[in-house]
Design a protein around this motif. Structure first.
Motif, short mmCIF file in Angstrom:
data_model
loop_
_atom_site.label_atom_id
_atom_site.label_comp_id
_atom_site.label_asym_id
_atom_site.label_seq_id
_atom_site.Cartn_x
_atom_site.Cartn_y
_atom_site.Cartn_z
N TYR A 7 8.60 -53.12 -62.81
CA TYR A 7 9.15 -52.07 -63.78
C TYR A 7 10.92 -52.56 -63.58
CZ TYR A 7 11.41 -49.21 -60.27
OH TYR A 7 12.32 -49.01 -59.15
N ARG A 8 11.32 -53.32 -62.93
CA ARG A 8 12.76 -53.38 -62.91
C ARG A 8 12.93 -54.36 -64.04
NH1 ARG A 8 14.64 -51.03 -58.43
NH2 ARG A 8 13.19 -50.60 -56.71
N THR A 9 12.22 -55.21 -64.46
CA THR A 9 12.30 -56.01 -65.51
C THR A 9 11.66 -55.59 -66.86
OG1 THR A 9 10.45 -57.55 -64.88
CG2 THR A 9 12.53 -58.00 -63.96
N ASP A 10 10.98 -54.71 -66.84
CA ASP A 10 10.12 -53.99 -67.91
C ASP A 10 11.29 -53.17 -68.77
OD1 ASP A 10 8.36 -51.56 -69.12
OD2 ASP A 10 7.45 -53.52 -69.11
N GLY A 11 10.85 -52.99 -70.04
CA GLY A 11 11.76 -52.35 -70.97
C GLY A 11 12.12 -50.83 -70.44
N ALA A 12 11.11 -50.28 -69.71
CA ALA A 12 11.22 -48.93 -69.15
C ALA A 12 12.52 -48.83 -68.21
CB ALA A 12 9.99 -48.46 -68.40
N PHE A 13 12.90 -49.79 -67.68
CA PHE A 13 14.21 -49.80 -66.83
C PHE A 13 15.35 -49.82 -67.60
CE2 PHE A 13 17.14 -51.52 -63.50
CZ PHE A 13 17.15 -50.82 -63.01
N LYS A 14 15.39 -50.36 -68.76
CA LYS A 14 16.67 -50.21 -69.65
C LYS A 14 17.00 -49.07 -70.25
CE LYS A 14 15.04 -55.18 -70.69
NZ LYS A 14 14.90 -55.90 -71.87
N ILE A 15 16.03 -47.97 -70.34
CA ILE A 15 16.48 -46.71 -70.89
C ILE A 15 17.09 -45.78 -69.67
CG2 ILE A 15 15.35 -44.84 -72.01
CD1 ILE A 15 13.14 -46.41 -72.82
N LEU A 17 17.58 -42.97 -67.40
CA LEU A 17 16.45 -41.95 -66.90
C LEU A 17 16.43 -40.77 -67.79
CD1 LEU A 17 14.41 -42.00 -64.93
CD2 LEU A 17 15.70 -40.73 -63.28
N SER A 18 17.77 -40.17 -68.01
CA SER A 18 17.77 -38.76 -68.49
C SER A 18 17.24 -39.07 -70.11
CB SER A 18 19.29 -38.62 -68.70
OG SER A 18 20.17 -39.37 -69.29
N ASN A 19 16.89 -40.17 -70.72
CA ASN A 19 16.56 -40.40 -72.02
C ASN A 19 15.10 -40.73 -72.23
OD1 ASN A 19 19.12 -39.64 -72.92
ND2 ASN A 19 19.73 -41.97 -73.47
N LEU A 20 14.66 -40.96 -71.11
CA LEU A 20 13.28 -41.54 -71.03
C LEU A 20 12.03 -40.52 -71.47
CD1 LEU A 20 11.96 -43.84 -68.39
CD2 LEU A 20 10.40 -42.48 -69.28
N ASP A 21 11.25 -40.64 -72.34
CA ASP A 21 10.49 -39.93 -73.12
C ASP A 21 9.00 -40.79 -73.00
OD1 ASP A 21 8.99 -38.36 -74.50
OD2 ASP A 21 9.82 -38.69 -76.39
N VAL A 22 8.22 -40.33 -72.06
CA VAL A 22 6.82 -41.03 -72.09
C VAL A 22 5.73 -40.60 -72.94
CG1 VAL A 22 7.04 -41.72 -69.75
CG2 VAL A 22 6.23 -39.47 -70.22
N SER A 32 1.77 -50.29 -73.34
CA SER A 32 3.09 -50.68 -72.56
C SER A 32 3.65 -49.56 -71.72
CB SER A 32 4.10 -50.95 -73.77
OG SER A 32 4.43 -50.20 -74.37
N ILE A 33 2.77 -48.47 -71.80
CA ILE A 33 3.01 -47.21 -71.22
C ILE A 33 3.41 -47.47 -69.60
CG2 ILE A 33 0.71 -46.41 -70.91
CD1 ILE A 33 4.06 -44.28 -71.79
N TRP A 34 2.63 -48.20 -68.95
CA TRP A 34 2.59 -48.22 -67.39
C TRP A 34 3.84 -48.49 -66.65
CZ3 TRP A 34 -2.05 -46.52 -66.67
CH2 TRP A 34 -2.87 -46.68 -67.61
N GLY A 35 4.67 -49.16 -67.18
CA GLY A 35 6.02 -49.56 -66.60
C GLY A 35 6.69 -48.28 -66.48
N TYR A 36 6.73 -47.37 -67.77
CA TYR A 36 7.53 -46.19 -67.80
C TYR A 36 6.96 -44.99 -66.69
CZ TYR A 36 8.91 -48.15 -72.25
OH TYR A 36 9.75 -49.14 -72.94
N PHE A 37 5.59 -44.95 -66.66
CA PHE A 37 5.15 -44.11 -65.49
C PHE A 37 5.59 -44.49 -64.13
CE2 PHE A 37 2.16 -42.36 -68.95
CZ PHE A 37 2.65 -41.19 -69.02
N GLU A 38 5.46 -45.88 -63.85
CA GLU A 38 5.69 -46.15 -62.73
C GLU A 38 7.16 -45.96 -62.16
OE1 GLU A 38 5.96 -50.53 -59.73
OE2 GLU A 38 4.93 -50.58 -62.00
#
Length: 412
Positions: A7-15, A17-22, A32-38
């Motif tokens: 998840y540290r290299t996935d797109g989920a890490f670039k957002i 945290l306060s803006n993260l919307d799963v 592609s949802i898995w990294g966001y949940f991780e």
């Protein structure tokens, strides 16, 4: 194909945290949802999203927190809805999953005998005959869509039996199920709430005709007759009848249908697990539980806080929308060992969230498991080699985690 994600290299890490919307449906559609949940499980397992298309909401992403919310129906109420979507008032339909005790229990008890152990025993031979007929009729040495020919066909036949619905019209049940769970979007077949309601009104009209037949006849063991003759449901308003129909159709369709597809996909993605199953067919029941966990066919359930409370150290205010992401909790490696892996003989294989917990736990879960069990028993018995020959097509939904197509081929 689901991959282990750093998840540290996935797109989920670039957002931030306060803006993260799963809740974004496209991430479920493109898998592609898995990294966001991780990331949320690691960094903020009870996460507040202030701005989303569905308004502000809490994400509950870890197993134990989900169980805590799901089993406390007094604090976490389903009465405002069970999906992240806020349905406009004039399109709202009541159903027993959106009720608390005692009305919930009375209506649930009306329909639950149809999936009681003694009735499942009666249905088993029928399911097995139908599975054999479906498998025998599949093309050999030619590509076809497993979703349409197997997943939909088997579950729709079962739904038609449960409702004693005209068999020749059974595909209407699949259609109404798909419409009911669709989030209206511009450019999509269901592009407005009005269109959705118009189609579901056709569903109500059809079933009202069946209701009128059954209420004037002797009680029978089908869902319409049960509701027509029960004191808890025989006097409900038409909109509540429709709400319960939608609940039963979607519940009887999506869990089994998408686990049938997911199971075949996972066995192709993990051939060592398929070999394990072929070598030891007694693992079928265990494999079914693992398929249902790994697929998680209902991605989330929603509640609203009925009082100020604390979840995972976070202050949740009365009225807040709380979304339990079953799909995330089923990958929580603090509770499920090697949760990202598909392992058909894992320990505590039934320890998953896919059917929910508490008073709203899926009433048809044993029927879903039975259909999957019989299907895999018959696939093994027939020695069918079903090869996935293309990428699955997933649906754009954050609620039903499912498929519209899976291209496969069976060698003669």
């Amino acid at each position: 194909m689901t991959q282990l994600v750093d998840y540290r290299t996935d797109g989920a890490f670039k957002i931030p945290l306060s803006n993260l919307d799963v809740s974004e449906a496209k991430r479920f559609q493109d898998d592609s949802i898995w990294g966001y949940f991780e990331r949320l499980r690691r960094e903020d397992p009870v996460h507040y999203c202030q701005d989303s298309p569905y308004g502000p909401y809490w994400s509950i992403t870890k197993y134990r927190d989900i169980v805590e919310v799901d089993t406390n129906h007094k604090i976490f109420s389903s009465e405002q809805g069970v999906t992240i979507v806020d349905v406009p008032d004039r399109h709202w339909t009541q159903s027993f999953i959106k009720m608390g005790p005692p009305k919930h229990r009375e209506q649930r008890d009306t329909v639950s005998p149809i999936v009681a152990p003694e009735n499942l025993t009666k249905l088993e031979s029928l399911i097995r005959r139908r599975v054999r007929t479906i498998l025998d009729g599949l093309p050999r040495n030619d590509d076809f869509n497993w979703v349409d020919r197997v997943s939909i066909e088997l579950t729709t036949q079962m739904l038609a039996t449960l409702f004693d619905f005209p068999f020749e019209d059974r595909r209407l049940l699949t259609y109404w199920s798909d419409v009911a769970v669709a989030m209206p979007r511009t450019g999509q077949p269901i592009d407005s709430w009005d269109k959705r309601s118009a189609i579901l009104s056709e569903c109500l009209d059809y079933f009202t005709g069946l209701w009128n037949e059954r209420i004037n006849a002797e009680p029978r063991m089908d869902l319409i007759s049960m509701m027509a003759h029960s004191p808890a449901t025989r006097h409900v308003e038409p909109s509540e009848f429709l709400g319960n129909l939608i609940l039963l159709i979607v519940g009887g369709n999506d869990t089994t249908r998408n686990s049938i597809t997911g199971g075949l996909l996972f066995m192709n993605q993990h051939p060592s697990e398929l070999r394990k199953l072929r070598d030891n067919p007694k693992l079928v029941s265990s494999a079914v539980s693992e398929i249902i966990r790994y697929q998680t066919p209902i991605a989330h359930m929603r509640r609203n806080a009925a009082a100020d409370t604390i979840v995972g150290g976070k202050q949740v205010r009365k009225g807040d929308k709380v979304v339990m992401w079953y799909i995330s909790g089923n990958r929580d490696d603090e509770v499920i060992e090697n949760a990202e892996r598909f392992v058909i003989d894992r320990r505590n294989v039934r320890q998953h969230l896919s059917f929910g917990f508490g008073i709203h736990r899926c009433v048809g879960r044993h029927l879903a498991e039975l259909q999957l069990k019989i299907l895999w028993e018959e696939i093994l018995k027939a020695r069918l080699e079903v090869e996935v020959v293309g990428e699955p097509e997933r649906i754009a939904s954050n609620f039903v985690h499912g498929y519209s197509a899976l291209p496969v081929r069976i060698a003669a």
